[in-house]
Design a protein around this motif. Structure first.
Motif, PDB file in Angstrom:
ATOM      1  N   ASP A   1       0.836  -1.199   0.000  1.00 33.10           N
ATOM      2  CA  ASP A   1       0.000   0.000   0.000  1.00 33.10           C
ATOM      3  C   ASP A   1       0.876   1.256   0.000  1.00 33.10           C
ATOM      4  OD1 ASP A   1      -2.463   1.344   0.053  1.00 33.10           O
ATOM      5  OD2 ASP A   1      -2.369   1.570   2.227  1.00 33.10           O
ATOM      6  N   ILE A   2       1.901   1.278   0.850  1.00 34.04           N
ATOM      7  CA  ILE A   2       2.818   2.423   0.885  1.00 34.04           C
ATOM      8  C   ILE A   2       3.587   2.531  -0.423  1.00 34.04           C
ATOM      9  CG2 ILE A   2       4.882   3.368   1.993  1.00 34.04           C
ATOM     10  CD1 ILE A   2       3.891   2.145   4.625  1.00 34.04           C
ATOM     11  N   MET A   3       4.051   1.393  -0.944  1.00 35.29           N
ATOM     12  CA  MET A   3       4.825   1.402  -2.188  1.00 35.29           C
ATOM     13  C   MET A   3       3.998   1.949  -3.350  1.00 35.29           C
ATOM     14  SD  MET A   3       7.154  -1.666  -3.786  1.00 35.29           S
ATOM     15  CE  MET A   3       5.781  -2.823  -3.893  1.00 35.29           C
ATOM     16  N   ARG A   4       2.705   1.661  -3.349  1.00 30.74           N
ATOM     17  CA  ARG A   4       1.834   2.131  -4.425  1.00 30.74           C
ATOM     18  C   ARG A   4       1.672   3.646  -4.412  1.00 30.74           C
ATOM     19  NH1 ARG A   4      -1.822  -1.028  -3.404  1.00 30.74           N
ATOM     20  NH2 ARG A   4      -3.246   0.228  -2.138  1.00 30.74           N
ATOM     21  N   HIS A   5       1.706   4.243  -3.227  1.00 30.92           N
ATOM     22  CA  HIS A   5       1.488   5.689  -3.114  1.00 30.92           C
ATOM     23  C   HIS A   5       2.767   6.494  -2.940  1.00 30.92           C
ATOM     24  CE1 HIS A   5      -2.809   5.122  -2.987  1.00 30.92           C
ATOM     25  NE2 HIS A   5      -2.718   4.315  -1.940  1.00 30.92           N
ATOM     26  N   LEU A   6       3.898   5.836  -2.795  1.00 32.62           N
ATOM     27  CA  LEU A   6       5.152   6.528  -2.489  1.00 32.62           C
ATOM     28  C   LEU A   6       5.475   7.595  -3.536  1.00 32.62           C
ATOM     29  CD1 LEU A   6       7.414   6.303  -0.306  1.00 32.62           C
ATOM     30  CD2 LEU A   6       8.705   4.969  -1.977  1.00 32.62           C
ATOM     31  N   ARG A   7       5.690   8.833  -3.083  1.00 31.09           N
ATOM     32  CA  ARG A   7       6.007   9.941  -3.981  1.00 31.09           C
ATOM     33  C   ARG A   7       7.122  10.792  -3.376  1.00 31.09           C
ATOM     34  NH1 ARG A   7       3.475   7.035  -6.455  1.00 31.09           N
ATOM     35  NH2 ARG A   7       1.853   7.374  -8.009  1.00 31.09           N
ATOM     36  N   PHE A   8       7.902  11.437  -4.254  1.00 32.51           N
ATOM     37  CA  PHE A   8       9.049  12.224  -3.812  1.00 32.51           C
ATOM     38  C   PHE A   8       8.931  13.693  -4.193  1.00 32.51           C
ATOM     39  CE2 PHE A   8      10.320   7.849  -4.371  1.00 32.51           C
ATOM     40  CZ  PHE A   8      11.067   7.577  -3.234  1.00 32.51           C
ATOM     41  N   ASP A   9       7.743  14.105  -4.626  1.00 28.90           N
ATOM     42  CA  ASP A   9       7.539  15.509  -4.984  1.00 28.90           C
ATOM     43  C   ASP A   9       6.064  15.849  -4.901  1.00 28.90           C
ATOM     44  OD1 ASP A   9       6.657  14.061  -7.281  1.00 28.90           O
ATOM     45  OD2 ASP A   9       6.943  15.864  -8.500  1.00 28.90           O
ATOM     46  N   ASP A  10       5.789  17.134  -5.027  1.00 28.96           N
ATOM     47  CA  ASP A  10       4.414  17.625  -5.024  1.00 28.96           C
ATOM     48  C   ASP A  10       3.817  17.359  -6.401  1.00 28.96           C
ATOM     49  OD1 ASP A  10       2.021  18.952  -4.922  1.00 28.96           O
ATOM     50  OD2 ASP A  10       2.851  20.813  -4.125  1.00 28.96           O
TER      51      ASP A  10
ATOM     52  N   ASP B   1      12.901  21.042 -15.733  1.00 29.55           N
ATOM     53  CA  ASP B   1      13.650  20.097 -14.901  1.00 29.55           C
ATOM     54  C   ASP B   1      13.233  18.673 -15.257  1.00 29.55           C
ATOM     55  OD1 ASP B   1      14.986  18.678 -12.964  1.00 29.55           O
ATOM     56  OD2 ASP B   1      13.850  19.484 -11.271  1.00 29.55           O
ATOM     57  N   LYS B   2      14.096  17.946 -15.969  1.00 32.97           N
ATOM     58  CA  LYS B   2      13.779  16.573 -16.367  1.00 32.97           C
ATOM     59  C   LYS B   2      13.706  15.633 -15.161  1.00 32.97           C
ATOM     60  CE  LYS B   2      16.046  16.954 -20.888  1.00 32.97           C
ATOM     61  NZ  LYS B   2      17.129  16.417 -21.755  1.00 32.97           N
ATOM     62  N   PHE B   3      14.327  16.018 -14.078  1.00 37.34           N
ATOM     63  CA  PHE B   3      14.368  15.192 -12.870  1.00 37.34           C
ATOM     64  C   PHE B   3      13.305  15.643 -11.874  1.00 37.34           C
ATOM     65  CE2 PHE B   3      17.517  12.791 -10.006  1.00 37.34           C
ATOM     66  CZ  PHE B   3      17.390  11.619 -10.739  1.00 37.34           C
ATOM     67  N   ALA B   4      12.256  16.303 -12.360  1.00 39.20           N
ATOM     68  CA  ALA B   4      11.271  16.967 -11.494  1.00 39.20           C
ATOM     69  C   ALA B   4      10.610  16.031 -10.495  1.00 39.20           C
ATOM     70  CB  ALA B   4      10.203  17.643 -12.353  1.00 39.20           C
ATOM     71  N   ALA B   5      10.407  14.771 -10.868  1.00 39.69           N
ATOM     72  CA  ALA B   5       9.690  13.844  -9.999  1.00 39.69           C
ATOM     73  C   ALA B   5      10.452  13.524  -8.720  1.00 39.69           C
ATOM     74  CB  ALA B   5       9.390  12.544 -10.745  1.00 39.69           C
ATOM     75  N   ILE B   6      11.746  13.856  -8.683  1.00 37.46           N
ATOM     76  CA  ILE B   6      12.547  13.513  -7.502  1.00 37.46           C
ATOM     77  C   ILE B   6      13.568  14.592  -7.163  1.00 37.46           C
ATOM     78  CG2 ILE B   6      14.349  12.280  -8.774  1.00 37.46           C
ATOM     79  CD1 ILE B   6      14.406  10.217  -6.525  1.00 37.46           C
ATOM     80  N   SER B   7      13.635  15.661  -7.928  1.00 43.56           N
ATOM     81  CA  SER B   7      14.734  16.625  -7.810  1.00 43.56           C
ATOM     82  C   SER B   7      14.825  17.285  -6.429  1.00 43.56           C
ATOM     83  CB  SER B   7      14.625  17.703  -8.892  1.00 43.56           C
ATOM     84  OG  SER B   7      13.400  18.387  -8.793  1.00 43.56           O
ATOM     85  N   SER B   8      13.700  17.528  -5.761  1.00 43.47           N
ATOM     86  CA  SER B   8      13.740  18.188  -4.458  1.00 43.47           C
ATOM     87  C   SER B   8      14.428  17.301  -3.418  1.00 43.47           C
ATOM     88  CB  SER B   8      12.325  18.532  -3.991  1.00 43.47           C
ATOM     89  OG  SER B   8      12.351  19.122  -2.715  1.00 43.47           O
ATOM     90  N   VAL B   9      13.969  16.055  -3.300  1.00 43.97           N
ATOM     91  CA  VAL B   9      14.582  15.116  -2.355  1.00 43.97           C
ATOM     92  C   VAL B   9      16.009  14.783  -2.780  1.00 43.97           C
ATOM     93  CG1 VAL B   9      14.441  12.761  -1.434  1.00 43.97           C
ATOM     94  CG2 VAL B   9      12.374  14.147  -1.623  1.00 43.97           C
ATOM     95  N   TRP B  10      16.204  14.656  -4.088  1.00 46.86           N
ATOM     96  CA  TRP B  10      17.541  14.352  -4.608  1.00 46.86           C
ATOM     97  C   TRP B  10      18.531  15.456  -4.241  1.00 46.86           C
ATOM     98  CZ3 TRP B  10      20.326  10.489  -6.382  1.00 46.86           C
ATOM     99  CH2 TRP B  10      21.508  10.760  -7.075  1.00 46.86           C
ATOM    100  N   GLY B  11      18.103  16.695  -4.386  1.00 47.97           N
ATOM    101  CA  GLY B  11      18.981  17.810  -4.047  1.00 47.97           C
ATOM    102  C   GLY B  11      19.384  17.791  -2.580  1.00 47.97           C
ATOM    103  N   SER B  12      18.444  17.441  -1.712  1.00 45.12           N
ATOM    104  CA  SER B  12      18.752  17.338  -0.279  1.00 45.12           C
ATOM    105  C   SER B  12      19.726  16.198  -0.018  1.00 45.12           C
ATOM    106  CB  SER B  12      17.463  17.110   0.518  1.00 45.12           C
ATOM    107  OG  SER B  12      16.589  18.200   0.388  1.00 45.12           O
ATOM    108  N   PHE B  13      19.537  15.087  -0.715  1.00 39.01           N
ATOM    109  CA  PHE B  13      20.433  13.940  -0.550  1.00 39.01           C
ATOM    110  C   PHE B  13      21.860  14.300  -0.932  1.00 39.01           C
ATOM    111  CE2 PHE B  13      22.535  10.400  -2.815  1.00 39.01           C
ATOM    112  CZ  PHE B  13      22.734   9.533  -1.740  1.00 39.01           C
TER     113      PHE B  13
END
Length: 240
Positions: free
Chosen positions: A70-79, A90-102
């Motif tokens: 259930d969590i895996m189905r809804h897991l998201r890394f951006d708004d 930004d081609k990496f938009a789906a993850i760029s915010s969390v990625w930048g923090s990493f």
């Protein structure tokens, strides 16, 4: 990073299925722990992780299979609501915010030694995206390519960049491999370090750029580099 993932995962679940869907932060951390354990134990399938014969007792005792899925189905890394607008630039938009923090955490949380290695890494993926790479020489042919700078001794990731295709921000005339190395090494220059590269990256102009910022380079050199003298190419030909 965890709070952001929690917020956007809950947002996606509530918008698509259940208004009252919720995931506590410890539950997200437990989910990540199971993902790591699955990688370590190499159980053939997700279902087997909870099976009586092949299942891992730590995984079984941490979370039910249904909740994990259930969590895996809804897991998201951006708004999700702003992604389409951000994706225009930004081609990496789906993850760029969390990625930048990493990446920021990687740079600030560890002081590497004198020797750093720069190379490419292909992470296997079946995702359909415009920057998916096919590299025939790799065990997994399809994936997302990353440029990685690692501490030689500890193997810690000091800095990392995704390869997203042609980069409009790269200065005209600057070769890709030089741009990659200088960007990866930027936080670690002027400290007397050495960077090790393979023949894709190594060049005289790169060595000069690094040396001007108190950094040396050690690497194999491709014999077709234009700065290699003809006399040296003839000597190389004798041994190949």
């Amino acid at each position: 990073m965890l709070h952001s993932i929690q917020e956007w995962t809950i947002q996606h679940a509530q918008q698509t299925e259940h208004v009252d869907w919720f995931m506590a932060l410890p539950e997200l951390m437990a989910f990540i722990a199971i993902v790591i354990l699955r990688g370590l134990t190499k159980v053939p399938s997700l279902r087997d992780c909870w099976s009586a014969n092949l299942g891992n007792p730590q995984i079984i005792g941490t979370m039910t299979q249904n909740r994990f899925q259930d969590i895996m189905r809804h897991l998201r890394f951006d708004d999700r609501s702003t992604r389409s607008e951000r994706a225009k630039t930004d081609k990496f938009a789906a993850i760029s915010s969390v990625w930048g923090s990493f990446v920021t955490n990687c740079i600030t949380s560890y002081n590497p030694g004198l020797h750093i290695t720069v190379d490419e890494q292909l992470f296997p993926s079946k995702t359909r995206c415009c920057f998916l790479q096919y590299i025939a020489s790799k065990p997994d042919k399809f994936g997302i390519k990353f440029w990685v700078a690692c501490d030689l001794k500890s193997k810690y990731i000091c800095n990392v960049l995704p390869y997203l295709g042609k980069d409009p921000s790269r200065p005209s005339g600057e070769r890709l491999f030089e741009n990659v190395v200088m960007r990866l090494m930027e936080p670690f220059l002027d400290k007397g370090r050495n960077v090790t590269t393979d023949n894709f990256f190594t060049s005289l102009s790169l060595a000069q750029q690094l040396l001007s910022q108190k950094t040396t380079i050690l690497g194999t050199v491709n014999k077709i580099r234009r700065e290699i003298p003809q006399s040296t190419r003839q000597i190389i030909a004798l041994f190949t």
